[in-house]
Design an enzyme around this catalytic site. Structure first.
Site, short mmCIF file in Angstrom:
data_model
loop_
_atom_site.label_atom_id
_atom_site.label_comp_id
_atom_site.label_asym_id
_atom_site.label_seq_id
_atom_site.Cartn_x
_atom_site.Cartn_y
_atom_site.Cartn_z
N LYS A 35 -6.94 -2.23 13.59
CA LYS A 35 -6.76 -3.57 13.02
C LYS A 35 -5.27 -3.80 12.74
O LYS A 35 -4.47 -2.87 12.78
CB LYS A 35 -7.60 -3.71 11.75
CG LYS A 35 -7.21 -2.77 10.62
CD LYS A 35 -8.22 -2.87 9.47
CE LYS A 35 -7.90 -1.89 8.36
NZ LYS A 35 -8.95 -1.87 7.33
N TYR A 260 24.28 -9.42 -2.26
CA TYR A 260 23.80 -10.52 -3.10
C TYR A 260 23.52 -10.03 -4.51
O TYR A 260 22.95 -8.96 -4.70
CB TYR A 260 22.51 -11.11 -2.54
CG TYR A 260 22.68 -11.90 -1.27
CD1 TYR A 260 23.47 -13.04 -1.24
CD2 TYR A 260 22.04 -11.51 -0.10
CE1 TYR A 260 23.62 -13.77 -0.06
CE2 TYR A 260 22.18 -12.22 1.07
CZ TYR A 260 22.98 -13.36 1.08
OH TYR A 260 23.12 -14.08 2.24
C1 LIG Z 1 -9.23 -0.43 7.25
C2 LIG Z 1 -10.55 0.19 7.29
C3 LIG Z 1 -10.68 1.55 7.57
C4 LIG Z 1 -9.49 2.47 7.73
O1 LIG Z 1 -8.93 2.73 6.46
P1 LIG Z 1 -7.71 3.78 6.29
O2 LIG Z 1 -7.53 3.89 4.82
O3 LIG Z 1 -6.52 3.17 6.95
O4 LIG Z 1 -8.13 5.02 6.94
C5 LIG Z 1 -11.96 2.07 7.67
N1 LIG Z 1 -13.05 1.29 7.48
C6 LIG Z 1 -12.96 0.00 7.17
C7 LIG Z 1 -14.20 -0.80 6.95
C8 LIG Z 1 -11.71 -0.60 7.06
O5 LIG Z 1 -11.63 -1.90 6.76
#
Ligand SMILES: *Cc1c(COP(=O)(O)O)cnc(C)c1O
Length: 369
Positions: A35, A260
């Site tokens: 994702k 800044y």
């Molecule tokens: C993002 C996500 C993961 C992965 O989580 P990590 O902490 O990056 O390993 C797994 N399952 C779901 C449902 C997620 O949304």
């Protein structure tokens, strides 16, 4: 010449970290989570780096279709499921496994004729209180799904609110697993519970935590979910090195200020280097004085405020700094979690926030720049 700022993606490290996940949970198959543009690494590189995974998991249907276009033929999982009934035919057509977390999503499936069978992940809410059916409502949701013609496999799934530490004072992993086991009692199907935190704690939980499929994300990108241990402790390697160069050097005397807000004041004669990287590239603006950075292989620190396109670093420990000196902002030799921690955030956010304007290349760990 392009601007020297570059993110080098280490496909070899992605493969290595995937092997680490498999070693932690040897009995399970692996959904590699891609994702958020593969946590900022690019969907295409996610496909290449995780070629050996059993499936890829992400959020948007359009990106699931892109995975198919990129040649990914193995399973795909939508972690939030579908957003509208009009998406149901896509699941069947492209063989996409959808999470089902609400009554509304069950209705979408009931009202749409399925011409080909589909697989789903039925999500239980074990304490996160974000998505999913409460343990007490889970069996009823399962039965209703089971009654829909065209639903083939139902994987029983939950997502931990706390998996980074083993013994969270409010809700431990074991407590969440217990809710899951109770809610899923007597229901047939494979099980998928663990994210990176769960995978990394698999050895501590042994038989308590049984996964047919695990869903690691951040650990595959060389980050940790938190909890005190470092990526190195877990044998994980950085998958993204953000590097740039010094584009100017300023000679300061005592009392001169930098950047800044004039937040940094030179205590005496010193040199600062201006690095081509700023918050518009994804470097955290809140990184304070003292945040580590590597110049020509030497560890030094950020000074002054990070601006949009540039930031300044202390050149005192660097022996022959010059315009063109190599700078590592995070990655090879400098854990992203360490930089994130200084800036009050987590490695996840830095990876995901890598800006579109940053040039991205591929290269093995240790050979970038
Ligand atoms: C993002 C996500 C993961 C992965 O989580 P990590 O902490 O990056 O390993 C797994 N399952 C779901 C449902 C997620 O949304």
């Amino acid at each position: 010449m392009p601007r020297p700022l570059c993110a080098t993606i280490h496909l070899d490290s992605m493969q290595h970290n995937l092997a680490r996940a498999r070693a932690c949970a040897p009995q399970a198959r692996v959904w590699a989570v891609v994702k958020a543009n593969a946590y900022g690494h690019g969907l295409e590189r996610g496909v290449k780096g995780f070629m050996g995974a059993d499936g890829l998991a992400l959020i948007e249907t359009e990106n699931a279709l892109r995975l198919r276009e990129l040649g990914w033929a193995k399973p795909i999982l939508l972690l939030e499921g579908i957003f509208d009934a009009s998406d149901v035919p896509l699941l069947a057509e492209h063989n996409i496994n959808s999470t089902v977390h609400s009554i509304e999503q069950i209705r979408m499936l009931e009202y749409t004729q399925l011409y080909r069978p589909i697989d789903v992940h039925l999500k239980m809410n074990t304490g996160m209180n974000r998505l999913g059916f409460k343990p007490a409502d889970y069996a009823a949701a399962y039965k209703r799904l089971r009654a829909i013609p065209g639903i083939r496999n139902i994987t029983l799934m939950t997502h931990f609110a706390n998996a980074d530490e083993l013994e969270h004072p409010r809700l431990s992993i074991a407590g969440q697993v217990q809710r899951f086991v109770e809610g899923a009692a007597g229901l047939e199907g494979e099980r998928s519970l663990s994210n990176s935190g769960g995978v990394l704690h698999q050895a501590d939980l042994q038989a308590q935590l049984q996964n047919d499929w695990v869903r690691p994300g951040v650990m595959l990108y060389g980050g940790t979910p938190g909890g005190g241990r470092t990526a190195r402790d877990y044998g994980l390697r950085p998958t993204m090195t953000l590097s740039s160069e010094i584009i100017a050097i300023q000679d300061l005397v005592a009392g001169d200020t930098v950047g800044y807000g004039s937040r940094f004041e030179a205590p005496g004669r010193m040199q600062v280097g201006v690095v081509a990287c700023g918050y518009a590239d994804g470097y955290p603006r809140h990184a304070p004085h003292g945040t580590p950075v590597i110049v020509d292989g030497v560890r030094t620190t950020v000074v002054g405020r990070v601006s949009m396109d540039m930031m300044t670093v202390d050149l005192t420990p660097v022996s022959n700094p010059r315009v063109g000196s190599q700078v590592t902002l995070w990655g090879d030799g400098l854990p992203i979690d360490e930089v994130a921690g200084m800036a009050g955030t987590i490695g996840y956010e830095l990876m995901c926030a890598l800006a579109a304007r940053v040039r991205v290349t591929e290269g093995r760990l240790g050979t970038h720049g």
